[in-house]
Design a protein around this motif. Structure first.
Motif, PDB file in Angstrom:
ATOM      1  N   SER A   1       2.410  19.856  -6.283  1.00  0.00           N
ATOM      2  CA  SER A   1       3.355  19.274  -5.333  1.00  0.00           C
ATOM      3  C   SER A   1       2.861  17.914  -4.864  1.00  0.00           C
ATOM      4  O   SER A   1       1.663  17.624  -4.905  1.00  0.00           O
ATOM      5  N   ILE A   2       3.818  17.106  -4.437  1.00  0.00           N
ATOM      6  CA  ILE A   2       3.540  15.813  -3.798  1.00  0.00           C
ATOM      7  C   ILE A   2       4.375  15.782  -2.525  1.00  0.00           C
ATOM      8  O   ILE A   2       5.549  16.156  -2.534  1.00  0.00           O
ATOM      9  N   SER A   3       3.752  15.321  -1.431  1.00  0.00           N
ATOM     10  CA  SER A   3       4.479  15.240  -0.165  1.00  0.00           C
ATOM     11  C   SER A   3       4.050  14.007   0.612  1.00  0.00           C
ATOM     12  O   SER A   3       3.023  13.399   0.322  1.00  0.00           O
ATOM     13  N   ASN A   4       4.852  13.678   1.602  1.00  0.00           N
ATOM     14  CA  ASN A   4       4.556  12.588   2.540  1.00  0.00           C
ATOM     15  C   ASN A   4       4.263  11.258   1.851  1.00  0.00           C
ATOM     16  O   ASN A   4       3.387  10.514   2.295  1.00  0.00           O
ATOM     17  N   LEU A   5       4.995  10.942   0.811  1.00  0.00           N
ATOM     18  CA  LEU A   5       4.837   9.655   0.134  1.00  0.00           C
ATOM     19  C   LEU A   5       5.390   8.562   1.038  1.00  0.00           C
ATOM     20  O   LEU A   5       6.543   8.636   1.475  1.00  0.00           O
ATOM     21  N   SER A   6       4.561   7.585   1.359  1.00  0.00           N
ATOM     22  CA  SER A   6       5.020   6.488   2.208  1.00  0.00           C
ATOM     23  C   SER A   6       4.504   5.161   1.675  1.00  0.00           C
ATOM     24  O   SER A   6       3.438   5.084   1.055  1.00  0.00           O
ATOM     25  N   LEU A   7       5.296   4.125   1.915  1.00  0.00           N
ATOM     26  CA  LEU A   7       4.969   2.755   1.514  1.00  0.00           C
ATOM     27  C   LEU A   7       4.715   1.928   2.755  1.00  0.00           C
ATOM     28  O   LEU A   7       5.385   2.121   3.782  1.00  0.00           O
ATOM     29  N   ARG A   8       3.741   0.996   2.685  1.00  0.00           N
ATOM     30  CA  ARG A   8       3.419   0.133   3.823  1.00  0.00           C
ATOM     31  C   ARG A   8       3.235  -1.304   3.362  1.00  0.00           C
ATOM     32  O   ARG A   8       2.701  -1.558   2.282  1.00  0.00           O
ATOM     33  N   ASN A   9       3.652  -2.227   4.216  1.00  0.00           N
ATOM     34  CA  ASN A   9       3.430  -3.658   3.939  1.00  0.00           C
ATOM     35  C   ASN A   9       2.041  -4.075   4.348  1.00  0.00           C
ATOM     36  O   ASN A   9       1.370  -3.451   5.069  1.00  0.00           O
TER      37      ASN A   9
ATOM     38  N   ALA B   1       0.849  -1.187   0.000  1.00  0.00           N
ATOM     39  CA  ALA B   1       0.000   0.000   0.000  1.00  0.00           C
ATOM     40  C   ALA B   1       0.886   1.239   0.000  1.00  0.00           C
ATOM     41  O   ALA B   1       2.065   1.168   0.354  1.00  0.00           O
ATOM     42  N   ALA B   2       0.306   2.340  -0.405  1.00  0.00           N
ATOM     43  CA  ALA B   2       1.036   3.613  -0.413  1.00  0.00           C
ATOM     44  C   ALA B   2       0.074   4.744  -0.103  1.00  0.00           C
ATOM     45  O   ALA B   2      -1.136   4.617  -0.308  1.00  0.00           O
ATOM     46  N   SER B   3       0.635   5.841   0.385  1.00  0.00           N
ATOM     47  CA  SER B   3      -0.171   7.039   0.610  1.00  0.00           C
ATOM     48  C   SER B   3       0.694   8.258   0.347  1.00  0.00           C
ATOM     49  O   SER B   3       1.922   8.192   0.420  1.00  0.00           O
TER      50      SER B   3
ATOM     51  N   ARG C   1      -9.098  19.189 -12.304  1.00  0.00           N
ATOM     52  CA  ARG C   1      -9.320  20.384 -11.483  1.00  0.00           C
ATOM     53  C   ARG C   1      -8.170  20.619 -10.495  1.00  0.00           C
ATOM     54  O   ARG C   1      -7.466  19.706 -10.118  1.00  0.00           O
ATOM     55  N   ALA C   2      -8.041  21.839 -10.035  1.00  0.00           N
ATOM     56  CA  ALA C   2      -7.068  22.175  -8.997  1.00  0.00           C
ATOM     57  C   ALA C   2      -7.615  21.721  -7.640  1.00  0.00           C
ATOM     58  O   ALA C   2      -8.810  21.472  -7.488  1.00  0.00           O
ATOM     59  N   GLY C   3      -6.728  21.618  -6.659  1.00  0.00           N
ATOM     60  CA  GLY C   3      -7.138  21.243  -5.319  1.00  0.00           C
ATOM     61  C   GLY C   3      -6.018  20.574  -4.561  1.00  0.00           C
ATOM     62  O   GLY C   3      -4.878  20.508  -5.026  1.00  0.00           O
ATOM     63  N   THR C   4      -6.368  20.068  -3.383  1.00  0.00           N
ATOM     64  CA  THR C   4      -5.429  19.357  -2.518  1.00  0.00           C
ATOM     65  C   THR C   4      -6.124  18.113  -2.000  1.00  0.00           C
ATOM     66  O   THR C   4      -7.279  18.183  -1.559  1.00  0.00           O
ATOM     67  N   HIS C   5      -5.430  16.980  -2.067  1.00  0.00           N
ATOM     68  CA  HIS C   5      -6.022  15.713  -1.629  1.00  0.00           C
ATOM     69  C   HIS C   5      -4.978  14.809  -0.998  1.00  0.00           C
ATOM     70  O   HIS C   5      -3.797  14.889  -1.321  1.00  0.00           O
ATOM     71  N   GLN C   6      -5.460  13.941  -0.138  1.00  0.00           N
ATOM     72  CA  GLN C   6      -4.660  12.876   0.465  1.00  0.00           C
ATOM     73  C   GLN C   6      -5.107  11.581  -0.193  1.00  0.00           C
ATOM     74  O   GLN C   6      -6.315  11.343  -0.318  1.00  0.00           O
ATOM     75  N   GLU C   7      -4.167  10.746  -0.627  1.00  0.00           N
ATOM     76  CA  GLU C   7      -4.498   9.469  -1.272  1.00  0.00           C
ATOM     77  C   GLU C   7      -3.942   8.314  -0.469  1.00  0.00           C
ATOM     78  O   GLU C   7      -2.855   8.409   0.108  1.00  0.00           O
ATOM     79  N   THR C   8      -4.685   7.221  -0.442  1.00  0.00           N
ATOM     80  CA  THR C   8      -4.208   5.946   0.071  1.00  0.00           C
ATOM     81  C   THR C   8      -4.616   4.909  -0.952  1.00  0.00           C
ATOM     82  O   THR C   8      -5.798   4.831  -1.322  1.00  0.00           O
ATOM     83  N   VAL C   9      -3.653   4.136  -1.442  1.00  0.00           N
ATOM     84  CA  VAL C   9      -3.924   3.154  -2.492  1.00  0.00           C
ATOM     85  C   VAL C   9      -3.504   1.765  -2.051  1.00  0.00           C
ATOM     86  O   VAL C   9      -2.550   1.597  -1.289  1.00  0.00           O
TER      87      VAL C   9
END
Length: 164
Positions: free
Chosen positions: A156-164, A23-25, A112-120
């Motif tokens: 911009s992209i920030s706080n990219l993290s990977l999880r098991n 997973a990633a966010s 569109r423009a904006g700001t979002h948090q993603e978790t995949v």
């Protein structure tokens, strides 16, 4: 990221400890972006931001470790799952790439423009895109693409993290 009528890709090979991520966010923001495009058309597929997750067969991971994106994507077993902010497609659409059969794009946000948090969920999305389980995650990339529309992207992209 600023892209003014250009396309660019920032590539990072992953450390061994990150290769089993499932997973990633991340957080991303678009202040200015390109108009919606058809992401399945070569030469007409601009997008504000894209995050690439590149997988290879487990038995090829060590041989390819630390390699360039170009080298790894030439590998027969390589597959890239690409999450995109942009395009004219519906959220959640999984699209074939107009450039190579081993690339699939999943649309997370429209143009569109904006700001979002993603978790995949990398495993579930990979299965949906390619019909099989992913191999070993060997690298990731960030891209902005405004060359076809000659538009400008400020994002911009920030706080990219990977999880098991």
């Amino acid at each position: 990221v600023v892209s003014d009528g250009t396309v660019s890709l920032l590539w990072r090979p992953l450390d061994r400890s990150q290769r089993s991520a499932q997973a990633a966010s991340w957080a991303w923001s678009v202040q200015e972006g390109v108009t919606p495009t058809d992401l399945t058309v070569k030469g007409g597929d601009d997008r504000n931001l894209a995050v690439y997750f590149v997988f290879v067969d487990p038995d090829r991971a060590e041989a390819l470790a630390g390699g360039s994106a170009r080298r790894i994507l030439r590998e027969r077993s390589a597959r890239a799952l690409i999450y995109v902010w942009g395009g004219q497609h519906n959220r959640g659409a999984i699209l074939p790439s107009p450039y190579a059969s081993q690339l699939r794009t999943k649309v997370l946000r429209g143009s569109r423009a904006g700001t979002h948090q993603e978790t995949v969920d990398l495993v579930a999305d990979y299965r949906a895109a390619f019909g099989s389980s992913p191999g070993t995650l060997v690298g990731l990339a960030i891209s902005a693409d405004s060359d076809d529309t000659k538009g400008k992207i400020v994002a911009s992209i920030s706080n990219l993290s990977l999880r098991n």
